[in-house]
Design a protein around this motif. Sequence first.
Motif, PDB file in Angstrom:
ATOM      1  N   VAL A  15      41.091  36.482  39.444  1.00  0.00           N
ATOM      2  CA  VAL A  15      40.455  36.531  38.133  1.00  0.00           C
ATOM      3  C   VAL A  15      39.745  35.206  37.893  1.00  0.00           C
ATOM      4  CG1 VAL A  15      40.854  36.680  35.645  1.00  0.00           C
ATOM      5  CG2 VAL A  15      42.159  38.140  37.198  1.00  0.00           C
ATOM      6  N   ALA A  16      38.548  35.272  37.333  1.00  0.00           N
ATOM      7  CA  ALA A  16      37.824  34.048  36.971  1.00  0.00           C
ATOM      8  C   ALA A  16      38.384  33.541  35.644  1.00  0.00           C
ATOM      9  CB  ALA A  16      36.329  34.329  36.865  1.00  0.00           C
ATOM     10  N   TRP A  17      39.467  32.768  35.735  1.00  0.00           N
ATOM     11  CA  TRP A  17      40.122  32.271  34.529  1.00  0.00           C
ATOM     12  C   TRP A  17      39.214  31.304  33.778  1.00  0.00           C
ATOM     13  CZ3 TRP A  17      44.053  35.184  33.598  1.00  0.00           C
ATOM     14  CH2 TRP A  17      44.896  35.629  34.618  1.00  0.00           C
ATOM     15  N   PRO A  18      39.391  31.164  32.476  1.00  0.00           N
ATOM     16  CA  PRO A  18      38.616  30.167  31.727  1.00  0.00           C
ATOM     17  C   PRO A  18      39.072  28.760  32.104  1.00  0.00           C
ATOM     18  CG  PRO A  18      40.290  31.144  30.316  1.00  0.00           C
ATOM     19  CD  PRO A  18      40.317  31.920  31.605  1.00  0.00           C
ATOM     20  N   PRO A  19      38.273  27.739  31.807  1.00  0.00           N
ATOM     21  CA  PRO A  19      38.662  26.357  32.138  1.00  0.00           C
ATOM     22  C   PRO A  19      39.956  25.952  31.444  1.00  0.00           C
ATOM     23  CG  PRO A  19      36.331  26.489  31.539  1.00  0.00           C
ATOM     24  CD  PRO A  19      36.931  27.812  31.200  1.00  0.00           C
ATOM     25  N   LEU A  20      40.673  25.008  32.060  1.00  0.00           N
ATOM     26  CA  LEU A  20      41.889  24.491  31.447  1.00  0.00           C
ATOM     27  C   LEU A  20      41.562  23.901  30.075  1.00  0.00           C
ATOM     28  CD1 LEU A  20      43.691  22.720  34.437  1.00  0.00           C
ATOM     29  CD2 LEU A  20      43.761  25.120  33.723  1.00  0.00           C
TER      30      LEU A  20
END
Length: 241
Positions: A15-20
Amino acid sequence: MSPARDRTPPPRREVAWPPLGSRALLTAPGEEPRATVVEDVDGDAVAVAVPPLRKGELEPPREGDPFELSWPGPRGLVVVPVLLRARVRDGVPLWWLQVAGGPDVKQRRSFVRSEAVLPFPARVVVDWQLPERGSAAGELQDLSEGGLRAHLRATGPGADCPEGAGVAVRLTLVDVAHGAADAVEGVDVTEHELFGTVLRSGRLLEDPDACEVVVQLHDDRAQADALRRLVFAWQRRARRS
């Protein structure tokens, strides 16, 4: 002799997770979303800050409990089904979540929308809790059953309405009340309490003290039905004018 149990691990779903540090919403089945922050990622797993307990909630969720994690993306609200994999209590309390299905993108453009066609401005108040508590108020620009766009000004100290924040929206509509033979009898005031996620927030070029905010509303069948009727009524009124 019983057959051996299949211990093959499930396939990894990237999954292309959002930035930290990104704000997100965590939703349990049948509950309102809770605001959280993305703290770490590891392939098909993501760690989020433990969301605040609800009033009267005594027991935390158990490992394996299902949730949906959502955040604003470039094409709409990204929603990923996840399972609670582990609760970490050392240092900053975290919940590690495991992907349980493919991501879905919910687009506001899939709904019919209309400008507010009313004799008085439609007022909007937006409140949020993260990254710090804030509030803004202004006028509705357009509305659909899936979202709204408004021009707002902050009502207290703090930054503009942040993208990715979960928000509570109070929409106040004032219209002319008609009686027999279409005679004007006064005004009708209607309030809608809505919940959603800020997809976009930015300063207006023509008014730098105000910002334009786009909110994607959370799924609620009764709410969607009421807003759909309102949008269609505004469209009919616009065609007659």
